[in-house]
Design a protein around this motif. Structure first.
Motif, PDB file in Angstrom:
ATOM      1  N   ALA B   2    -102.041  19.555  18.848  1.00 23.32           N
ATOM      2  CA  ALA B   2    -100.611  19.387  19.013  1.00 23.32           C
ATOM      3  C   ALA B   2    -100.107  18.355  18.017  1.00 23.32           C
ATOM      4  CB  ALA B   2    -100.313  18.931  20.440  1.00 23.32           C
ATOM      5  N   GLY B   3     -98.846  18.581  17.559  1.00 21.07           N
ATOM      6  CA  GLY B   3     -98.240  17.656  16.621  1.00 21.07           C
ATOM      7  C   GLY B   3     -97.588  16.494  17.333  1.00 21.07           C
ATOM      8  N   VAL B   4     -96.779  15.755  16.595  1.00 23.27           N
ATOM      9  CA  VAL B   4     -96.047  14.625  17.153  1.00 23.27           C
ATOM     10  C   VAL B   4     -94.860  15.174  17.948  1.00 23.27           C
ATOM     11  CG1 VAL B   4     -94.738  12.560  16.620  1.00 23.27           C
ATOM     12  CG2 VAL B   4     -96.744  13.162  15.228  1.00 23.27           C
ATOM     13  N   PRO B  25     -97.807  10.644  19.944  1.00 26.00           N
ATOM     14  CA  PRO B  25     -98.460  10.901  18.656  1.00 26.00           C
ATOM     15  C   PRO B  25     -99.531  11.971  18.781  1.00 26.00           C
ATOM     16  CG  PRO B  25     -99.379   8.945  19.658  1.00 26.00           C
ATOM     17  CD  PRO B  25     -98.266   9.399  20.555  1.00 26.00           C
ATOM     18  N   ILE B  26    -100.049  12.365  17.647  1.00 25.40           N
ATOM     19  CA  ILE B  26    -101.169  13.297  17.622  1.00 25.40           C
ATOM     20  C   ILE B  26    -102.366  12.624  18.292  1.00 25.40           C
ATOM     21  CG2 ILE B  26    -102.846  14.405  16.085  1.00 25.40           C
ATOM     22  CD1 ILE B  26    -100.532  14.860  14.134  1.00 25.40           C
ATOM     23  N   SER B  27    -103.097  13.392  19.067  1.00 30.43           N
ATOM     24  CA  SER B  27    -104.235  12.840  19.784  1.00 30.43           C
ATOM     25  C   SER B  27    -105.203  12.148  18.826  1.00 30.43           C
ATOM     26  CB  SER B  27    -104.968  13.970  20.524  1.00 30.43           C
ATOM     27  OG  SER B  27    -106.105  13.483  21.176  1.00 30.43           O
ATOM     28  N   GLY B  28    -105.555  10.903  19.178  1.00 26.67           N
ATOM     29  CA  GLY B  28    -106.466  10.142  18.326  1.00 26.67           C
ATOM     30  C   GLY B  28    -105.767   9.237  17.336  1.00 26.67           C
ATOM     31  N   HIS B  29    -104.488   9.458  17.106  1.00 29.83           N
ATOM     32  CA  HIS B  29    -103.731   8.591  16.202  1.00 29.83           C
ATOM     33  C   HIS B  29    -103.320   7.327  16.941  1.00 29.83           C
ATOM     34  CE1 HIS B  29    -102.383  11.769  13.021  1.00 29.83           C
ATOM     35  NE2 HIS B  29    -103.692  11.756  13.221  1.00 29.83           N
ATOM     36  N   ARG B  30    -103.552   6.182  16.319  1.00 29.26           N
ATOM     37  CA  ARG B  30    -103.259   4.924  16.972  1.00 29.26           C
ATOM     38  C   ARG B  30    -102.056   4.198  16.368  1.00 29.26           C
ATOM     39  NH1 ARG B  30    -108.860   1.977  16.565  1.00 29.26           N
ATOM     40  NH2 ARG B  30    -107.823   0.361  17.784  1.00 29.26           N
ATOM     41  N   GLU B 101    -100.745   9.043   4.686  1.00 26.08           N
ATOM     42  CA  GLU B 101    -100.219  10.335   5.102  1.00 26.08           C
ATOM     43  C   GLU B 101     -99.766  10.235   6.552  1.00 26.08           C
ATOM     44  OE1 GLU B 101    -102.922  13.557   4.642  1.00 26.08           O
ATOM     45  OE2 GLU B 101    -101.636  14.983   5.734  1.00 26.08           O
ATOM     46  N   LEU B 102     -98.471  10.335   6.758  1.00 27.60           N
ATOM     47  CA  LEU B 102     -97.910  10.254   8.098  1.00 27.60           C
ATOM     48  C   LEU B 102     -97.568  11.648   8.595  1.00 27.60           C
ATOM     49  CD1 LEU B 102     -95.399   7.280   7.671  1.00 27.60           C
ATOM     50  CD2 LEU B 102     -97.797   7.210   8.369  1.00 27.60           C
ATOM     51  N   PHE B 103     -97.670  11.828   9.894  1.00 27.53           N
ATOM     52  CA  PHE B 103     -97.307  13.084  10.529  1.00 27.53           C
ATOM     53  C   PHE B 103     -96.058  12.822  11.356  1.00 27.53           C
ATOM     54  CE2 PHE B 103    -101.058  15.597   9.510  1.00 27.53           C
ATOM     55  CZ  PHE B 103    -101.948  14.616   9.131  1.00 27.53           C
ATOM     56  N   PHE B 104     -94.977  13.465  10.968  1.00 26.60           N
ATOM     57  CA  PHE B 104     -93.699  13.214  11.598  1.00 26.60           C
ATOM     58  C   PHE B 104     -93.405  14.206  12.714  1.00 26.60           C
ATOM     59  CE2 PHE B 104     -91.398   9.994   9.166  1.00 26.60           C
ATOM     60  CZ  PHE B 104     -92.154   9.890   8.013  1.00 26.60           C
ATOM     61  N   GLY B 105     -92.670  13.721  13.710  1.00 21.44           N
ATOM     62  CA  GLY B 105     -92.094  14.601  14.702  1.00 21.44           C
ATOM     63  C   GLY B 105     -90.798  15.200  14.165  1.00 21.44           C
ATOM     64  N   GLU B 106     -90.168  16.030  14.990  1.00 21.87           N
ATOM     65  CA  GLU B 106     -88.931  16.682  14.560  1.00 21.87           C
ATOM     66  C   GLU B 106     -87.725  15.769  14.705  1.00 21.87           C
ATOM     67  OE1 GLU B 106     -89.775  21.379  15.307  1.00 21.87           O
ATOM     68  OE2 GLU B 106     -89.306  20.164  17.069  1.00 21.87           O
ATOM     69  N   GLY B 107     -87.896  14.666  15.381  1.00 23.63           N
ATOM     70  CA  GLY B 107     -86.821  13.698  15.485  1.00 23.63           C
ATOM     71  C   GLY B 107     -85.973  13.827  16.738  1.00 23.63           C
ATOM     72  N   SER B 108     -85.274  12.746  17.021  1.00 26.78           N
ATOM     73  CA  SER B 108     -84.285  12.713  18.103  1.00 26.78           C
ATOM     74  C   SER B 108     -82.934  12.458  17.464  1.00 26.78           C
ATOM     75  CB  SER B 108     -84.596  11.601  19.112  1.00 26.78           C
ATOM     76  OG  SER B 108     -85.785  11.862  19.811  1.00 26.78           O
ATOM     77  N   ARG B 109     -82.011  13.396  17.647  1.00 28.03           N
ATOM     78  CA  ARG B 109     -80.682  13.269  17.040  1.00 28.03           C
ATOM     79  C   ARG B 109     -79.777  12.546  18.026  1.00 28.03           C
ATOM     80  NH1 ARG B 109     -78.595  13.631  12.154  1.00 28.03           N
ATOM     81  NH2 ARG B 109     -79.824  15.494  11.753  1.00 28.03           N
ATOM     82  N   LEU B 110     -79.370  11.331  17.677  1.00 29.29           N
ATOM     83  CA  LEU B 110     -78.505  10.514  18.532  1.00 29.29           C
ATOM     84  C   LEU B 110     -77.095  10.518  17.971  1.00 29.29           C
ATOM     85  CD1 LEU B 110     -77.911   8.358  20.735  1.00 29.29           C
ATOM     86  CD2 LEU B 110     -78.660   6.634  19.076  1.00 29.29           C
ATOM     87  N   THR B 111     -76.154  10.834  18.823  1.00 31.13           N
ATOM     88  CA  THR B 111     -74.737  10.753  18.470  1.00 31.13           C
ATOM     89  C   THR B 111     -74.082   9.731  19.380  1.00 31.13           C
ATOM     90  OG1 THR B 111     -74.672  13.070  17.791  1.00 31.13           O
ATOM     91  CG2 THR B 111     -72.557  12.006  18.246  1.00 31.13           C
ATOM     92  N   VAL B 112     -73.417   8.757  18.784  1.00 40.79           N
ATOM     93  CA  VAL B 112     -72.725   7.723  19.538  1.00 40.79           C
ATOM     94  C   VAL B 112     -71.228   7.930  19.386  1.00 40.79           C
ATOM     95  CG1 VAL B 112     -72.419   5.249  19.900  1.00 40.79           C
ATOM     96  CG2 VAL B 112     -74.629   6.131  19.128  1.00 40.79           C
TER      97      VAL B 112
END
Lengths: 110, 113
Positions: B2-4, B25-30, B101-112
Motif C-alpha cells: 500500500a502507498g501513502v 506511511p508505507i509500511s516500514g517507512h519511519r 526518494e520520497l513517496f508522496f500521498g495524494e494530499g489533503s486539499r484544505l479550503t479556508v
C-alpha cells in the motif's frame, strides 16, 4: 529567498522531440538533487536524482545534468511522449532537508 | 504494498477554526515529511518526523504543528486557520532519509473560507 528556482512556469514540445527542463540554485552546500513529476490530483513521484559529485545520470529516456560551477541542473527527456505531460519539480538537499522549486508544467503535444 | 494514505482528501473550514490531517506511511517507512503546495509557492517544507521525533522544521508559524505515533502514522494540525492556509497538504514517507526518494500521498486539499 528562493534557493531553488525554476524560471520557466511552462514548456510545450512536440511528441518525439527533446524536452529540457531547467533549474537553478543558489546554495552551494546542496549535495543531492532530484526531479519529481506530478500529475493533477496525484502526489509527486520520484523521477531521477544525481549526487553533487557527478555531472550526469541517465535512466532510460530521462537524463539529469548537473553543472556545479553554474549552479544549474537540467532534465532531458528524449523522446518526449504525451504521457510525460505533467508538472516537474526539481529539488535540492542539504542536511537531509529538501527544497523544491515552484515547478514547470510540461505539455507534450501529439 | 500500500502507498501513502492521507485523510481526509478534501475539507472546508472557516477562518479561526483548527484542522487535523492524517497520514499513514508505507509500511516500514519511519520518516514522514509534510509539505504545503500552493499555486504561487510550489512545495514548501513544513516538518519531518522520524521515530516519533521532529527531526527538521520549515519556516512556518507555530500554528502549524505535527506529531508521529509509534506506528509511524503522523498527524499535522493547523490552528486558528487563515485564508492563506488554503492549500494542498502533502505527506511523504521514506525508509529513513527525508531528502532522498520520497513517496508522496495524494494530499489533503484544505479550503479556508
Amino acid at each position: 529567498d528562493q534557493q531553488v528556482k525554476q524560471n520557466s512556469p511552462s514548456l510545450s514540445v512536440q511528441e518525439g522531440r527533446i524536452s529540457i527542463l531547467n533549474c537553478d540554485y543558489t546554495n552551494s552546500m546542496f549535495d543531492y538533487f532530484l526531479w519529481y513529476k506530478k500529475y493533477p490530483a496525484e502526489g509527486p513521484t520520484f523521477l531521477i536524482s544525481i549526487s553533487s559529485i557527478k555531472d550526469k545520470n541517465e535512466d532510460g529516456r530521462f537524463t539529469v545534468f548537473l553543472n556545479k560551477s553554474a549552479k544549474h541542473l537540467s532534465l532531458h527527456i528524449v523522446p518526449s511522449q504525451p504521457g510525460d505531460s505533467a508538472v516537474y519539480f526539481c529539488a535540492a538537499s542539504v542536511d537531509d532537508k529538501l527544497t523544491f522549486g515552484k515547478g514547470t508544467l510540461l505539455t507534450v503535444n501529439p | 504494498k500500500a502507498g501513502v494514505t492521507q485523510t481526509p482528501r478534501y475539507l472546508i473550514k472557516t477562518r479561526g477554526q483548527q484542522v487535523t490531517l492524517s497520514c499513514s506511511p508505507i509500511s516500514g517507512h519511519r520518516s514522514v515529511s509534510w509539505y504545503q503546495q500552493t499555486p504561487g509557492q510550489g512545495l514548501q517544507f513544513l516538518f519531518e518526523y522520524f521515530s516519533e521525533t521532529q527531526r527538521n522544521k520549515g519556516n512556518f508559524p507555530g500554528r502549524f504543528s505535527g506529531r508521529q505515533f509509534s506506528n509511524s502514522r503522523s498527524e499535522m494540525n493547523v490552528s486558528t486557520l487563515e485564508l492563506g492556509d488554503s492549500a494542498l497538504y502533502l505527506c511523504a514517507s521514506s525508509l529513513d532519509r527525508a531528502a532522498g526518494e520520497l513517496f508522496f500521498g495524494e494530499g489533503s486539499r484544505l479550503t479556508v473560507l
